[in-house]
Scaffold this motif. Structure first.
Motif, PDB file in Angstrom:
ATOM      1  N   ARG A  27       0.828  -1.369  -0.065  1.00 45.72           N
ATOM      2  CA  ARG A  27       0.059  -0.121   0.151  1.00 45.72           C
ATOM      3  C   ARG A  27       1.127   1.305   0.096  1.00 45.72           C
ATOM      4  NH1 ARG A  27      -2.859  -3.431  -0.784  1.00 45.72           N
ATOM      5  NH2 ARG A  27      -4.635  -4.292   0.300  1.00 45.72           N
ATOM      6  N   TYR A  72     -11.934 -12.806   2.267  1.00 47.17           N
ATOM      7  CA  TYR A  72     -12.237 -11.878   3.213  1.00 47.17           C
ATOM      8  C   TYR A  72     -13.036 -13.251   4.340  1.00 47.17           C
ATOM      9  CZ  TYR A  72     -11.480  -7.987   0.330  1.00 47.17           C
ATOM     10  OH  TYR A  72     -10.931  -6.978  -0.497  1.00 47.17           O
ATOM     11  N   GLU A 111     -15.540 -15.645  -0.031  1.00 49.18           N
ATOM     12  CA  GLU A 111     -15.887 -14.761   1.057  1.00 49.18           C
ATOM     13  C   GLU A 111     -17.009 -15.304   1.494  1.00 49.18           C
ATOM     14  OE1 GLU A 111     -17.378 -11.615  -1.660  1.00 49.18           O
ATOM     15  OE2 GLU A 111     -15.253 -10.743  -1.743  1.00 49.18           O
ATOM     16  N   ASP A 144      -0.321 -16.780  -9.982  1.00 48.94           N
ATOM     17  CA  ASP A 144      -1.580 -15.792  -9.601  1.00 48.94           C
ATOM     18  C   ASP A 144      -2.512 -15.805 -10.521  1.00 48.94           C
ATOM     19  OD1 ASP A 144      -2.701 -14.504  -7.693  1.00 48.94           O
ATOM     20  OD2 ASP A 144      -1.096 -12.878  -7.484  1.00 48.94           O
ATOM     21  N   GLN A 149      -9.928 -15.319  -8.343  1.00 44.73           N
ATOM     22  CA  GLN A 149     -11.330 -14.986  -7.783  1.00 44.73           C
ATOM     23  C   GLN A 149     -12.429 -15.064  -8.642  1.00 44.73           C
ATOM     24  OE1 GLN A 149     -10.835 -11.389  -5.235  1.00 44.73           O
ATOM     25  NE2 GLN A 149      -8.914 -10.955  -5.969  1.00 44.73           N
ATOM     26  N   ASN A 163       4.151 -10.812  -4.320  1.00 45.97           N
ATOM     27  CA  ASN A 163       3.655 -10.578  -5.512  1.00 45.97           C
ATOM     28  C   ASN A 163       4.914 -10.133  -6.332  1.00 45.97           C
ATOM     29  OD1 ASN A 163       0.512 -11.060  -5.994  1.00 45.97           O
ATOM     30  ND2 ASN A 163       0.875  -9.893  -3.937  1.00 45.97           N
TER      31      ASN A 163
HETATM   32  P1  C2E Z   1      -3.418 -10.409  -5.995  1.00 43.08           P
HETATM   33  O1  C2E Z   1      -1.917 -10.711  -5.644  1.00 43.08           O
HETATM   34  O2  C2E Z   1      -4.349 -11.215  -6.896  1.00 43.08           O
HETATM   35  O3  C2E Z   1      -4.158 -10.189  -4.637  1.00 43.08           O
HETATM   36  C1  C2E Z   1      -5.566 -10.507  -4.465  1.00 43.08           C
HETATM   37  C2  C2E Z   1      -6.296  -8.965  -4.252  1.00 43.08           C
HETATM   38  O4  C2E Z   1      -7.848  -9.261  -3.972  1.00 43.08           O
HETATM   39  C3  C2E Z   1      -5.753  -8.141  -3.107  1.00 43.08           C
HETATM   40  O5  C2E Z   1      -5.910  -6.656  -3.445  1.00 43.08           O
HETATM   41  C4  C2E Z   1      -6.573  -8.591  -1.950  1.00 43.08           C
HETATM   42  O6  C2E Z   1      -6.743  -7.316  -0.987  1.00 43.08           O
HETATM   43  C5  C2E Z   1      -7.839  -8.756  -2.779  1.00 43.08           C
HETATM   44  N1  C2E Z   1      -8.646  -9.744  -1.860  1.00 43.08           N
HETATM   45  C6  C2E Z   1      -8.351 -10.794  -0.950  1.00 43.08           C
HETATM   46  N2  C2E Z   1      -9.310 -11.482  -0.541  1.00 43.08           N
HETATM   47  C7  C2E Z   1     -10.634 -11.176  -1.118  1.00 43.08           C
HETATM   48  C8  C2E Z   1     -11.827 -11.476  -1.179  1.00 43.08           C
HETATM   49  O7  C2E Z   1     -12.389 -12.339  -0.434  1.00 43.08           O
HETATM   50  N3  C2E Z   1     -12.663 -10.932  -2.095  1.00 43.08           N
HETATM   51  C9  C2E Z   1     -12.159  -9.869  -3.007  1.00 43.08           C
HETATM   52  N4  C2E Z   1     -13.367  -9.176  -3.830  1.00 43.08           N
HETATM   53  N5  C2E Z   1     -10.961  -9.495  -3.123  1.00 43.08           N
HETATM   54  C10 C2E Z   1     -10.111  -9.981  -1.992  1.00 43.08           C
HETATM   55  P2  C2E Z   1      -5.167  -5.740  -3.704  1.00 43.08           P
HETATM   56  O8  C2E Z   1      -4.309  -5.815  -2.326  1.00 43.08           O
HETATM   57  O9  C2E Z   1      -5.707  -4.286  -3.853  1.00 43.08           O
HETATM   58  O10 C2E Z   1      -3.947  -6.017  -4.648  1.00 43.08           O
HETATM   59  C11 C2E Z   1      -4.285  -6.028  -6.073  1.00 43.08           C
HETATM   60  C12 C2E Z   1      -3.077  -6.445  -6.848  1.00 43.08           C
HETATM   61  O11 C2E Z   1      -2.353  -5.668  -6.775  1.00 43.08           O
HETATM   62  C13 C2E Z   1      -2.756  -7.791  -6.432  1.00 43.08           C
HETATM   63  O12 C2E Z   1      -3.499  -8.774  -6.831  1.00 43.08           O
HETATM   64  C14 C2E Z   1      -1.502  -7.763  -6.944  1.00 43.08           C
HETATM   65  O13 C2E Z   1      -1.491  -8.453  -8.489  1.00 43.08           O
HETATM   66  C15 C2E Z   1      -0.945  -6.653  -6.897  1.00 43.08           C
HETATM   67  N6  C2E Z   1       0.143  -6.158  -5.820  1.00 43.08           N
HETATM   68  C16 C2E Z   1      -0.166  -6.086  -4.666  1.00 43.08           C
HETATM   69  N7  C2E Z   1       1.023  -5.940  -3.840  1.00 43.08           N
HETATM   70  C17 C2E Z   1       2.241  -6.116  -4.897  1.00 43.08           C
HETATM   71  C18 C2E Z   1       3.543  -5.893  -4.741  1.00 43.08           C
HETATM   72  O14 C2E Z   1       4.210  -5.767  -3.611  1.00 43.08           O
HETATM   73  N8  C2E Z   1       4.071  -6.166  -5.840  1.00 43.08           N
HETATM   74  C19 C2E Z   1       3.530  -6.185  -7.267  1.00 43.08           C
HETATM   75  N9  C2E Z   1       4.161  -6.323  -8.189  1.00 43.08           N
HETATM   76  N10 C2E Z   1       2.176  -6.453  -7.117  1.00 43.08           N
HETATM   77  C20 C2E Z   1       1.316  -6.278  -6.088  1.00 43.08           C
END
Ligand code: C2E
Ligand code: MG
Ligand code: MG
Ligand code: MG
Length: 282
Positions: free
Chosen positions: A63, A259, A240, A180, A204, A118
Motif C-alpha cells: 500500500r 475475506y 468470501e 497468481d 477469484q 507478488n
Molecule cells: P493479487 O495478488 O491477486 O491479490 C489479491 C487481491 O484481492 C488483493 O487486492 C486482496 O486484497 C484482494 N482480496 C483478497 N481477498 C479477497 C476477497 O475475499 N474478495 C475480494 N473481492 N478481494 C479479495 P489488492 O491488495 O488491492 O492487490 C491487488 C493486486 O495488486 C494484487 O492482486 C497484485 O497483483 C498487486 N500487488 C499487490 N501488492 C503487490 C506488490 O508488492 N508487488 C506487485 N508487483 N504487485 C502487487
C-alpha cells in the motif's frame, strides 16, 4: 482562457489521453519519493489450510500512504511503477520487508509460515533479479522454501530467456513459485509443471461463481483435479462465503484465502491472528 495558456496546457485540456494522464504524472513524481519518505507499507493476508483452517502462509500486499491523497491501492500505482521501472525498487523493498517480518515471527516463537510476495513480470526482466533475492535471503534468517513468489500468468514468462533464467535460479536455491490469477491467462498446467511451479492460485472470478454457477464450478474443480494430479498445490483466492469454502473442502482444494478468513492486516494485527488462529468459522 485556453488561448492564452501555453501550448502544453492547451493540449492537456483538449486531448483525452493527456487529460487522463496528468494526475498519473503528478502521482509518479511522488511515487519516486515514496520509499525514501517511508510512505509504502505492507498488509498481510493469511492463506489457510482448508482441512484444519491453520494459517499456512501470509501474502504481502503493498500500500502507498500518500501525504495528500491518503492510501493509494496497488492497482493505481503498480502499473505506473511498471512503466518507469521503479517497480524494481518497490519489489526489492517488499521482499526485504517480507523476509524481515518472517524473521520477527520466528524470533517470537511462532510456527513458520510461508511468505508469498507478488512479483511483476517487469522485475523478472531484470537480469539481476535472482541475485538480489539471493542477497536478501543470505542476510535474513529465512530458509528459501518459506519464500513463495507469486507471478501473474503471462505469455512472456515462457519466451524471455532472462525471465526463465531468473525463475530457474529461484527454483535451484529452493524458493517456491506460484502462479497468481490462474485461469485468466494462457498457461497450460502441463507447461507450468515443466517450469516446476509449486502452486497455482485459482482466480477469484471463478471462486465468486462457486458453487452456484455451472461454469465457475466446473473450471474450479477441473483446475483442482488437474493440478493435484500434477503434484501442485492449489490455493483458492477470494473466498468470501461459507458455501464457497464448503464446496472447496468437498472438492479437496488444499488452501484458501479471502475475506471469509481475514482481510489483509497490518503487521500487528497479523501477528495477533497468527497467535490466535482463525476461530470464527465453526
Ligand atoms: P493479487 O495478488 O491477486 O491479490 C489479491 C487481491 O484481492 C488483493 O487486492 C486482496 O486484497 C484482494 N482480496 C483478497 N481477498 C479477497 C476477497 O475475499 N474478495 C475480494 N473481492 N478481494 C479479495 P489488492 O491488495 O488491492 O492487490 C491487488 C493486486 O495488486 C494484487 O492482486 C497484485 O497483483 C498487486 N500487488 C499487490 N501488492 C503487490 C506488490 O508488492 N508487488 C506487485 N508487483 N504487485 C502487487
Ligand atoms: Mg497475489
Ligand atoms: Mg497478482
Ligand atoms: Mg490474484
Amino acid at each position: 482562457e485556453v488561448k492564452q495558456k501555453g501550448k502544453n496546457d492547451y493540449y492537456v485540456f483538449q486531448d483525452d489521453h493527456l487529460k487522463k494522464k496528468l494526475p498519473d504524472l503528478i502521482l509518479l513524481g511522488d511515487l519516486h519519493k515514496s520509499i525514501r519518505n517511508r510512505e509504502l507499507f505492507i498488509v498481510y493476508q493469511p492463506i489457510i489450510d482448508v482441512k484444519t483452517t491453520k494459517i499456512r502462509a501470509m501474502e504481502t500486499l503493498v500500500r502507498w500512504y500518500h501525504p495528500v491523497h491518503g492510501t493509494v491501492p496497488p492497482s493505481e500505482f503498480i502499473p505506473l511503477a511498471e512503466e518507469t521501472g521503479f517497480i524494481v525498487s518497490i519489489g526489492e523493498w517488499v521482499i526485504r520487508q517480507a523476509c524481515e517480518q518472517h524473521e520477527k515471527w520466528k524470533k517470537i516463537g511462532l510456527p513458520p509460515v510461508r511468505i508469498a510476495v507478488n512479483i511483476s513480470v517487469k522485475e523478472l526482466q531484470d537480469q539481476h533479479f535472482a541475485k538480489r533475492v539471493e542477497a536478501i535471503l543470505s542476510q535474513k534468517q529465512i530458509s528459501p522454501e518459506y519464500l513463495e513468489l507469486e507471478i501473474t500468468e503471462s505469455l512472456m514468462i515462457y519466451n524471455e530467456p532472462i525471465i526463465l533464467n531468473n525463475l530457474m535460479r529461484m527454483k535451484e536455491i529452493g524458493v517456491r513459485l506460484s502462479i497468481d490469477d490462474f485461469g485468466t491467462g494462457y498457461s497450460s498446467l502441463a507447461y507450468l509443471k515443466r517450469l516446476d511451479v509449486d502452486t497455482v492460485k485459482i482466480d477469484q472470478s471463478f471462486i465468486a461463481d462457486c458453487p452456484r454457477s455451472y461454469y465457475g464450478s466446473v473450471i474450479t474443480t477441473t483446475i483442482i483435479s488437474l493440478a493435484h494430479h500434477l503434484g501442485m498445490n492449489v490455493i483458492a483466492e477470494g473466498v468470501e462465503h461459507l458455501d464457497q469454502f464448503r464446496y472447496l473442502e468437498e472438492k479437496g482444494c488444499q488452501e484458501a484465502q479471502g475475506y471469509l478468513f481475514s482481510r489483509p492486516l497490518h503487521p500487528k494485527e497479523a501477528t495477533k491472528l497468527l497467535f490466535q488462529g482463525i476461530r470464527h468459522l465453526y
